[in-house]
Design a protein around this motif. Structure first.
Motif, PDB file in Angstrom:
ATOM      1  N   LYS A  88       0.851  -1.357   0.092  1.00 20.95           N
ATOM      2  CA  LYS A  88       0.115   0.121   0.000  1.00 20.95           C
ATOM      3  C   LYS A  88       0.876   1.214  -0.078  1.00 20.95           C
ATOM      4  O   LYS A  88       0.399   2.343  -0.665  1.00 20.95           O
ATOM      5  CB  LYS A  88      -0.950  -0.082   1.172  1.00 20.95           C
ATOM      6  CG  LYS A  88      -1.952  -0.980   1.107  1.00 20.95           C
ATOM      7  CD  LYS A  88      -2.869  -0.956   2.315  1.00 20.95           C
ATOM      8  CE  LYS A  88      -4.335  -1.782   2.078  1.00 20.95           C
ATOM      9  NZ  LYS A  88      -4.942  -1.636   3.403  1.00 20.95           N
ATOM     10  N   SER A  89       1.900   1.413   0.504  1.00 16.12           N
ATOM     11  CA  SER A  89       2.956   2.370   0.624  1.00 16.12           C
ATOM     12  C   SER A  89       3.361   2.919  -0.672  1.00 16.12           C
ATOM     13  O   SER A  89       3.701   4.119  -0.753  1.00 16.12           O
ATOM     14  CB  SER A  89       4.162   2.242   1.383  1.00 16.12           C
ATOM     15  OG  SER A  89       5.188   1.253   0.604  1.00 16.12           O
ATOM     16  N   GLY A  90       3.584   1.867  -1.989  1.00 17.69           N
ATOM     17  CA  GLY A  90       3.708   2.400  -3.210  1.00 17.69           C
ATOM     18  C   GLY A  90       5.457   2.543  -3.058  1.00 17.69           C
ATOM     19  O   GLY A  90       5.897   3.221  -4.319  1.00 17.69           O
ATOM     20  N   VAL A  91       5.835   2.325  -1.989  1.00 17.68           N
ATOM     21  CA  VAL A  91       7.448   2.515  -2.059  1.00 17.68           C
ATOM     22  C   VAL A  91       8.047   1.137  -2.579  1.00 17.68           C
ATOM     23  O   VAL A  91       7.795   0.099  -2.608  1.00 17.68           O
ATOM     24  CB  VAL A  91       7.916   2.433  -0.513  1.00 17.68           C
ATOM     25  CG1 VAL A  91       9.434   2.404  -0.651  1.00 17.68           C
ATOM     26  CG2 VAL A  91       7.756   3.756   0.200  1.00 17.68           C
ATOM     27  N   LYS A  92       9.035   1.505  -3.622  1.00 19.12           N
ATOM     28  CA  LYS A  92       9.564   0.581  -4.543  1.00 19.12           C
ATOM     29  C   LYS A  92      10.865  -0.062  -4.139  1.00 19.12           C
ATOM     30  O   LYS A  92      11.247  -1.106  -3.978  1.00 19.12           O
ATOM     31  CB  LYS A  92       9.936   1.088  -5.814  1.00 19.12           C
ATOM     32  CG  LYS A  92       8.492   1.316  -6.825  1.00 19.12           C
ATOM     33  CD  LYS A  92       7.728   0.207  -6.882  1.00 19.12           C
ATOM     34  CE  LYS A  92       6.504   0.661  -7.656  1.00 19.12           C
ATOM     35  NZ  LYS A  92       5.404  -0.543  -7.364  1.00 19.12           N
ATOM     36  N   ASN A  93      11.486   0.984  -3.468  1.00 17.67           N
ATOM     37  CA  ASN A  93      12.911   0.661  -2.909  1.00 17.67           C
ATOM     38  C   ASN A  93      13.053   1.485  -1.563  1.00 17.67           C
ATOM     39  O   ASN A  93      12.950   2.723  -1.702  1.00 17.67           O
ATOM     40  CB  ASN A  93      14.085   0.892  -3.689  1.00 17.67           C
ATOM     41  CG  ASN A  93      14.078   0.038  -5.121  1.00 17.67           C
ATOM     42  OD1 ASN A  93      14.122  -1.168  -4.910  1.00 17.67           O
ATOM     43  ND2 ASN A  93      13.879   0.628  -6.279  1.00 17.67           N
ATOM     44  N   GLY A  94      13.383   0.943  -0.556  1.00 15.52           N
ATOM     45  CA  GLY A  94      13.495   1.663   0.900  1.00 15.52           C
ATOM     46  C   GLY A  94      14.011   0.764   2.131  1.00 15.52           C
ATOM     47  O   GLY A  94      14.100  -0.539   2.007  1.00 15.52           O
ATOM     48  N   LEU A  95      12.976   1.017   3.008  1.00 22.23           N
ATOM     49  CA  LEU A  95      13.140   0.488   4.481  1.00 22.23           C
ATOM     50  C   LEU A  95      11.778   0.101   4.917  1.00 22.23           C
ATOM     51  O   LEU A  95      10.887   1.119   4.861  1.00 22.23           O
ATOM     52  CB  LEU A  95      14.177   1.092   5.254  1.00 22.23           C
ATOM     53  CG  LEU A  95      15.709   1.216   4.788  1.00 22.23           C
ATOM     54  CD1 LEU A  95      16.469   1.955   5.858  1.00 22.23           C
ATOM     55  CD2 LEU A  95      16.202  -0.072   5.028  1.00 22.23           C
ATOM     56  N   CYS A  96      11.832  -0.768   5.630  1.00 27.05           N
ATOM     57  CA  CYS A  96      10.308  -0.902   6.413  1.00 27.05           C
ATOM     58  C   CYS A  96      10.824  -1.308   7.890  1.00 27.05           C
ATOM     59  O   CYS A  96      11.290  -2.348   8.223  1.00 27.05           O
ATOM     60  CB  CYS A  96       9.682  -2.170   5.835  1.00 27.05           C
ATOM     61  SG  CYS A  96       8.093  -2.400   6.852  1.00 27.05           S
ATOM     62  N   LEU A  97      10.277  -0.384   8.600  1.00 27.51           N
ATOM     63  CA  LEU A  97      10.315  -0.501  10.106  1.00 27.51           C
ATOM     64  C   LEU A  97       9.226  -1.251  10.902  1.00 27.51           C
ATOM     65  O   LEU A  97       8.245  -0.664  10.596  1.00 27.51           O
ATOM     66  CB  LEU A  97      10.482   0.866  10.911  1.00 27.51           C
ATOM     67  CG  LEU A  97      10.572   0.963  12.227  1.00 27.51           C
ATOM     68  CD1 LEU A  97      11.807   0.398  12.864  1.00 27.51           C
ATOM     69  CD2 LEU A  97      10.521   2.241  12.810  1.00 27.51           C
ATOM     70  N   VAL A  98       9.249  -1.875  11.600  1.00 29.77           N
ATOM     71  CA  VAL A  98       8.188  -2.732  12.364  1.00 29.77           C
ATOM     72  C   VAL A  98       8.770  -2.484  13.923  1.00 29.77           C
ATOM     73  O   VAL A  98       9.513  -3.061  14.290  1.00 29.77           O
ATOM     74  CB  VAL A  98       8.187  -4.369  12.026  1.00 29.77           C
ATOM     75  CG1 VAL A  98       6.855  -4.786  12.755  1.00 29.77           C
ATOM     76  CG2 VAL A  98       8.073  -4.400  10.512  1.00 29.77           C
ATOM     77  N   PHE A  99       7.794  -1.709  14.474  1.00 31.24           N
ATOM     78  CA  PHE A  99       8.087  -0.980  15.929  1.00 31.24           C
ATOM     79  C   PHE A  99       6.634  -1.481  16.963  1.00 31.24           C
ATOM     80  O   PHE A  99       5.661  -1.136  16.463  1.00 31.24           O
ATOM     81  CB  PHE A  99       8.289   0.108  15.897  1.00 31.24           C
ATOM     82  CG  PHE A  99       8.355   0.862  17.256  1.00 31.24           C
ATOM     83  CD1 PHE A  99       9.481   0.447  18.058  1.00 31.24           C
ATOM     84  CD2 PHE A  99       7.686   1.710  17.907  1.00 31.24           C
ATOM     85  CE1 PHE A  99       9.663   1.004  19.255  1.00 31.24           C
ATOM     86  CE2 PHE A  99       7.633   2.339  19.008  1.00 31.24           C
ATOM     87  CZ  PHE A  99       8.870   1.880  19.867  1.00 31.24           C
ATOM     88  N   ALA A 100       7.153  -2.202  17.926  1.00 31.09           N
ATOM     89  CA  ALA A 100       6.065  -2.570  18.844  1.00 31.09           C
ATOM     90  C   ALA A 100       6.015  -1.569  20.123  1.00 31.09           C
ATOM     91  O   ALA A 100       7.177  -1.477  20.754  1.00 31.09           O
ATOM     92  CB  ALA A 100       6.057  -3.899  19.571  1.00 31.09           C
ATOM     93  N   PRO A 101       5.145  -0.463  20.266  1.00 25.98           N
ATOM     94  CA  PRO A 101       5.458   0.544  20.854  1.00 25.98           C
ATOM     95  C   PRO A 101       4.948   0.020  22.508  1.00 25.98           C
ATOM     96  O   PRO A 101       3.973   0.762  23.013  1.00 25.98           O
ATOM     97  CB  PRO A 101       4.631   1.780  20.336  1.00 25.98           C
ATOM     98  CG  PRO A 101       3.453   0.915  19.721  1.00 25.98           C
ATOM     99  CD  PRO A 101       4.060  -0.160  19.290  1.00 25.98           C
ATOM    100  N   HIS A 102       5.409  -0.949  23.012  1.00 28.91           N
ATOM    101  CA  HIS A 102       5.378  -1.334  24.230  1.00 28.91           C
ATOM    102  C   HIS A 102       6.415  -1.770  24.817  1.00 28.91           C
ATOM    103  O   HIS A 102       7.560  -2.225  24.374  1.00 28.91           O
ATOM    104  CB  HIS A 102       4.327  -2.807  24.009  1.00 28.91           C
ATOM    105  CG  HIS A 102       3.265  -2.393  23.389  1.00 28.91           C
ATOM    106  ND1 HIS A 102       1.901  -1.862  23.874  1.00 28.91           N
ATOM    107  CD2 HIS A 102       2.589  -2.699  22.084  1.00 28.91           C
ATOM    108  CE1 HIS A 102       1.056  -1.585  22.965  1.00 28.91           C
ATOM    109  NE2 HIS A 102       1.332  -2.259  21.887  1.00 28.91           N
TER     110      HIS A 102
END
Length: 137
Positions: A31-45
């Motif tokens: 959904k982001s439409g980003v082709k090249n980059g980074l994905c951060l997955v963060f649990a704010p707990h």
């Protein structure tokens, strides 16, 4: 460069549990439409973590067993005087509340056997959040 945010909201049903969130993270990347980059997955707990590993039931049970051995939930931790969850705080601090994955050609880069999990160490919880941020071009 663009940035896209997506929140995953889920419930947990056990004190210790691994919840597979791979599909939701991959959907956010799409959904982001980003082709090249980074994905951060963060649990704010402060009592949960994010890990990447194989989604196999025996291994999931093994990981939970090792997390329990490592964090010693029945130990008399000093923090337990305030709130009976010192083990979960320790687990979150040591296992990490985040993971970063490359995004290449519009797809999340992960190994064949790597799924993404929220590690619950202080459940059950009615609402847990995971923040996914995708940045790139």
């Amino acid at each position: 460069m663009k940035a896209y945010f997506h929140d995953i909201v889920l419930s947990t049903s056990k004190r210790f549990e691994l919840i597979d969130i791979t599909h939701e993270v991959e959907e956010a990347v799409y959904k982001s439409g980003v082709k090249n980059g980074l994905c951060l997955v963060f649990a704010p707990h402060a009592t949960a973590a994010i890990v990447a590993n194989e989604h196999e039931s025996g291994l999931i049970e093994d990981i939970i067993t090792k997390v329990k051995e490592f964090t010693q939930p029945d130990r008399r931790w000093r923090h337990n005087i305030i709130d009976d969850n010192a083990h979960a705080h320790i687990g979150s601090a040591l296992f990490s509340a985040d993971r970063v994955f490359p995004v290449r050609n519009g797809r999340l880069v992960r190994g064949t056997w790597q799924n993404i999990f929220l590690v619950e160490m202080d459940g059950p919880r009615h609402r847990r959040h995971v923040v996914v941020e995708v940045i790139g071009e």
